[in-house]
Write a protein that holds these residues in place. Structure first.
Motif, PDB file in Angstrom:
ATOM      1  N   ASP A   1      34.917  34.637  28.290  1.00 22.70           N
ATOM      2  CA  ASP A   1      34.364  34.624  29.558  1.00 22.70           C
ATOM      3  C   ASP A   1      35.021  33.621  30.455  1.00 22.70           C
ATOM      4  O   ASP A   1      35.721  33.874  31.246  1.00 22.70           O
TER       5      ASP A   1
ATOM      6  N   ARG B   1      39.244  31.956  34.255  1.00 25.23           N
ATOM      7  CA  ARG B   1      40.275  30.845  34.721  1.00 25.23           C
ATOM      8  C   ARG B   1      41.781  31.586  35.090  1.00 25.23           C
ATOM      9  O   ARG B   1      42.340  31.427  35.807  1.00 25.23           O
TER      10      ARG B   1
ATOM     11  N   SER C   1      40.798  35.898  43.672  1.00 24.19           N
ATOM     12  CA  SER C   1      39.985  34.882  44.242  1.00 24.19           C
ATOM     13  C   SER C   1      38.966  34.554  43.096  1.00 24.19           C
ATOM     14  O   SER C   1      38.788  35.348  42.143  1.00 24.19           O
ATOM     15  N   TRP C   2      38.176  33.732  43.447  1.00 24.23           N
ATOM     16  CA  TRP C   2      37.131  33.016  42.242  1.00 24.23           C
ATOM     17  C   TRP C   2      35.952  33.977  41.952  1.00 24.23           C
ATOM     18  O   TRP C   2      35.706  34.328  40.781  1.00 24.23           O
ATOM     19  N   GLY C   3      35.855  34.948  42.774  1.00 22.53           N
ATOM     20  CA  GLY C   3      34.622  35.910  43.042  1.00 22.53           C
ATOM     21  C   GLY C   3      35.235  37.092  42.002  1.00 22.53           C
ATOM     22  O   GLY C   3      34.415  37.467  41.230  1.00 22.53           O
ATOM     23  N   ILE C   4      36.470  37.497  42.266  1.00 21.63           N
ATOM     24  CA  ILE C   4      36.795  38.409  41.356  1.00 21.63           C
ATOM     25  C   ILE C   4      37.117  37.816  39.987  1.00 21.63           C
ATOM     26  O   ILE C   4      36.730  38.661  39.087  1.00 21.63           O
TER      27      ILE C   4
ATOM     28  N   GLU D   1      35.376  36.000  38.331  1.00 20.13           N
ATOM     29  CA  GLU D   1      33.920  35.600  37.738  1.00 20.13           C
ATOM     30  C   GLU D   1      33.897  37.265  37.170  1.00 20.13           C
ATOM     31  O   GLU D   1      33.098  37.285  36.109  1.00 20.13           O
ATOM     32  N   GLU D   2      34.124  38.243  38.120  1.00 22.44           N
ATOM     33  CA  GLU D   2      33.845  39.691  37.484  1.00 22.44           C
ATOM     34  C   GLU D   2      34.666  39.774  36.213  1.00 22.44           C
ATOM     35  O   GLU D   2      34.161  40.548  35.207  1.00 22.44           O
TER      36      GLU D   2
ATOM     37  N   LYS E   1      33.274  38.399  32.952  1.00 24.66           N
ATOM     38  CA  LYS E   1      32.214  38.992  32.581  1.00 24.66           C
ATOM     39  C   LYS E   1      32.688  40.138  31.743  1.00 24.66           C
ATOM     40  O   LYS E   1      32.235  40.396  30.812  1.00 24.66           O
TER      41      LYS E   1
ATOM     42  N   SER F   1      40.802  50.540  48.695  1.00 25.05           N
ATOM     43  CA  SER F   1      39.774  49.944  49.271  1.00 25.05           C
ATOM     44  C   SER F   1      38.727  50.956  49.229  1.00 25.05           C
ATOM     45  O   SER F   1      37.936  50.796  48.588  1.00 25.05           O
TER      46      SER F   1
ATOM     47  N   VAL G   1      36.454  46.445  41.122  1.00 26.72           N
ATOM     48  CA  VAL G   1      35.763  45.640  42.156  1.00 26.72           C
ATOM     49  C   VAL G   1      35.124  46.477  43.041  1.00 26.72           C
ATOM     50  O   VAL G   1      33.953  46.592  43.302  1.00 26.72           O
ATOM     51  N   ASN G   2      35.811  47.539  43.648  1.00 29.28           N
ATOM     52  CA  ASN G   2      35.681  48.194  44.862  1.00 29.28           C
ATOM     53  C   ASN G   2      34.869  49.367  44.312  1.00 29.28           C
ATOM     54  O   ASN G   2      33.763  49.812  45.122  1.00 29.28           O
TER      55      ASN G   2
ATOM     56  N   LEU H   1      32.766  49.369  41.786  1.00 25.70           N
ATOM     57  CA  LEU H   1      31.388  48.561  41.491  1.00 25.70           C
ATOM     58  C   LEU H   1      30.571  48.425  43.026  1.00 25.70           C
ATOM     59  O   LEU H   1      29.515  48.774  43.105  1.00 25.70           O
ATOM     60  N   ASP H   2      31.306  47.894  44.000  1.00 26.17           N
ATOM     61  CA  ASP H   2      30.673  47.701  45.406  1.00 26.17           C
ATOM     62  C   ASP H   2      30.078  49.079  45.724  1.00 26.17           C
ATOM     63  O   ASP H   2      29.355  48.942  46.704  1.00 26.17           O
TER      64      ASP H   2
END
Lengths: 553, 203
Positions: free
Chosen positions: B8, B13, B21-24, B26-27, B30, B62, B82-83, B85-86
């Protein structure tokens, strides 16, 4: 009477968090309570005349075994360092799940002394290393070998024979992942395995000095007095490595603080305080004064804190003895209101901790709620709206969003991970290189950025739509939705500002561990002691839970 | 063995290092951990993707619709995931979603698996001829046991499975009847006192 929980905007300020002290909720105390009816055993002890070799200690109950493997070896004095960048230590330790087989012992012997560059397996639970306090260690061995107990005054100045320089868990260097263990009730408290490791290491240090002294002078040597053993703990040197942990585990942080706040609230709500509960509170308070007076530090910052604490405590005792009437209702609420108005943070939190001492019926159920499954709160509720998000930010970060990050003083530091040792570090962004590799720990700055970024968004816009163009702030959007459910999950301060005192973050975590005698060696690392005054393993079946207020003097 | 926690942290990293980005990141951390937990080659797929990522262009989707086609440039599986999931609460109302041309589609799989948990519905997913059943992020079943390092897929089809039983009413009755053999037949005397309320529950 209903008392409100204290406001996170006050309690979660770093200066307040950095004033926290151990309490009945602390992990080393809850560990001892959980393991008090386990069988303790020294399974192996193969040390030479210098104390080098291996030893195994275990706790077992109902066929479940946790065992500590100790590897002690010679190192040159010049190789001994408390820095995390050290590569050699006097002893290395690993907590193993079950009783190790011969091949496990060999495997661990090859790897554990190497620490970060060795590898352990899913069968191992916690990893650590420690250095002798050479001055004290040698003094104890010398004294015992000639049939004398060591000088208590000398011992009290240090408080331990060994100090650890890191205690690792949860998947580090191949250790067992947390999910493998999460259904085991006995280790369901935070850092319980790490506490077990440190506790058993403490016993190893006593056995080692006795062993060396005995072999040095078999006819005259005596064993270290049990009372002295009890009053020695294990030291620990802690640096910045601990600081990001509390940022990176927001729901866990919330659960620790919430447990403390809930305990305080329930104690303040007690209408009639029983006489023996009052007596216990006062007894612990007075006994604790001895601990503070043996708390040594060369740090001016800490000396001022200790002096202020002592002065405030004397003021409080004077108030309690001469002006306060215990024969009234809601005694602890009245005490709390008085200390909030008359004392400084350090002493307020000190007294809050001692208020818990008579009330294990309040604290014990809370101990069980101090773990967290961070994963459960990882997903962003992207169907929510900007209206919701704005409300969360303005309610939960109301002081943070007033900070001006264009002011260099508020944007001075950056957190990074060092390439040499993969450890967190802090540097001045205007003087040092590397800020482009900043870790996502500048929560206050990023919250402010998020608040500004959403200012032009429509209230009805969904988070999903907002994130399409703003995924650079995804990590902070996630946090905002966590604080909505967990109000104590966030430090309400700017941890990249020039006024940051990093050891406040360490103090917070160490206080929950149950550490005593905070001794800052700079603003970025400090020494502490753990388990000083604690019962010895063979005494666990029956011990006084208020042992923490025992003093070496 | 590398622990799942190390997987993880390190893949997070690495994802930041490659430009997310850090947020992505992180995804991704996981997700790759989840893939490895499920026995799927997460680290291998990510490694391969990150080898080509800096030098190639990828379509960053998008808004996701029923048919998503990127003829020339393949979709980035991470931005797509990511999109997805959102937007899943909107997307779950669609019968089927199709994507054409995705790079390293296995990296999309853990996003869909987490999506299944979020909406409480199983998701059926086809990557070309390979089939995957994603059950609430608790399990992933597949007919594909090897060749799971897939550079590109022309067609990824995904459908949400309504919460229906996988068995017939008769089959349920059959098994229920067998379970009844663990019950005790109540005679009058038992009916009278064993539940505590007597023969009537009226006052």
């Amino acid at each position: 009477m209903k008392i409100e929980l204290r406001d996170p905007n006050t309690i979660m300020k770093l200066s307040r968090l950095g004033s926290f002290h151990q309490s009945k909720l602390s992990f080393l105390r809850s560990f001892l309570n959980e393991f008090k009816d386990w069988e303790y055993k020294r399974d192996l002890f193969e040390l030479d005349e210098n104390g080098f070799g291996k030893a195994i200690y275990s706790f077992n109950k109902n066929n479940k075994i946790y065992s500590l493997l100790c590897f002690s070896n010679y190192i040159k004095d010049e190789d001994r360092s408390d820095r995390v960048i050290a590569t050699k230590w006097d002893a290395a330790f690993v907590l193993h799940d079950g009783m190790p087989e011969k091949k496990d012992i060999e495997r661990l012997y090859q790897n554990v002394p190497k620490q970060e560059i060795g590898r352990v397996s899913y069968k191992e639970l916690s990893l650590s290393r420690a250095n002798k306090s050479v001055r004290i260690f040698n003094h104890v061995v010398e004294s015992l070998s000639v049939g004398k107990q060591p000088d208590k005054k000398k011992l009290s100045e240090v408080g331990y024979l060994y100090r650890t320089t890191a205690v690792y868990g949860s998947g580090k260097f191949g250790l067992a992942d947390r999910f493998r263990l999460k259904n085991r009730e006995e280790i369901n408290g935070p850092f319980r395995l790490e506490m077990m490791l440190v506790y058993l290491v403490r016993q190893f240090t006593f056995d080692q000095v006795n062993h060396i002294a005995k072999l040095k002078n078999p006819n005259k040597a005596i064993e270290l007095d049990k009372e002295i053993c009890r009053n020695l703990g294990i030291g620990n040197s802690t640096g910045l490595g601990m600081a990001p942990f509390i940022i990176n585990h927001p729901t866990l942080l919330n659960n620790w603080i919430l447990a403390r706040e809930t305990a305080l609230k329930k104690i303040r709500e007690i209408q009639k305080v029983k006489s023996n509960d009052k007596d216990l509170f006062l007894n612990c308070l007075k006994r604790s004064l001895n601990n503070i007076t043996t708390w040594n530090s060369d740090s001016e910052f800490q000396k001022n804190k200790i002096n202020q604490l002592l002065s405030d405590l004397n003021k409080f005792i004077n108030f309690i003895e001469n002006e306060f009437d215990f024969n009234q209702e809601y005694v602890f609420n009245k005490i709390y209101l008085w200390i909030e108005s008359n004392l400084k943070d350090e002493c307020i939190e000190y007294i809050v901790s001692i208020m818990m001492e008579p009330y294990e019926q309040i604290t014990n159920p809370l101990v069980k709620k101090m773990s967290s499954d961070e994963e459960k709160y990882f997903n962003i509720p992207a169907d929510r709206t900007i209206f919701d998000l704005r409300g969360i930010l303005e309610k939960n970060y109301k002081n943070i969003i007033k900070i001006d990050f264009n002011d260099k003083e508020n944007n001075k530091f950056f957190w990074f991970v060092s390439k040499n040792k993969e450890e967190p570090r802090l540097a001045d962004r205007y003087l040092e290189e590397g800020h482009e590799l900043e870790q996502p720990l500048a929560i206050a700055r990023d919250i402010k950025k998020l608040h500004e970024r959403i200012s032009n968004e429509k209230n009805s816009c969904t988070i999903a739509n907002f994130l399409i163009e703003n995924n650079d702030l995804r990590h902070i959007v996630r946090r905002a939705f966590i604080i909505e459910k967990f109000p104590y999950s966030e430090i309400q301060d700017n941890i990249i500002g020039s006024k940051l005192i990093p050891i406040d973050m360490l103090r917070l975590k160490l206080s929950f561990f149950g550490a005593l005698k905070f001794d800052p060696r700079s603003d970025k690392w400090l020494r502490i002691t753990m388990f000083q005054g604690a019962p010895l393993p063979y005494e666990l079946k029956k011990f006084n839970d208020h042992w923490i207020y025992n003093s070496i003097n | 063995m590398i622990s799942f926690s190390e997987i993880d942290t390190t893949t997070k990293r690495a994802s930041k290092a490659i430009g997310f980005s850090w947020g992505i990141a992180e995804e991704v951390g996981k997700n790759i951990r989840n893939m490895e937990l499920f026995g799927l080659p997460g680290v291998k797929n990510l490694n391969e993707y990150f080898k080509i990522y800096p030098n190639k262009q990828f379509q960053k989707i998008s808004l996701i619709s029923e048919k998503n086609i990127s003829d020339k440039i393949p979709y980035c599986p991470i931005i797509l995931g990511v999109n997805f999931l959102d937007q899943i609460k909107v997307l779950e109302n669609k019968k089927e979603i199709n994507f054409k041309n995705i790079a390293y589609p296995m990296l999309f799989l853990p996003f869909a698996s987490r999506g299944s948990e979020l909406i409480g519905k199983k998701i059926f997913l086809n990557i070309d001829e390979k089939k995957f059943l994603l059950s609430f992020n608790q399990a992933i079943y597949s007919n594909a046991s090897d060749k799971l390092i897939i550079e590109k897929t022309e067609n990824l089809r995904l459908s949400f499975i309504e919460n229906n039983n996988s068995f017939s009413e008769d089959e349920w009755k059959e098994i229920y009847k067998l379970s009844e053999k663990t019950f005790v037949e109540e005679k009058d005397s038992l009916k009278e006192y064993s539940a505590g309320a007597g023969l009537t529950d009226n006052d």
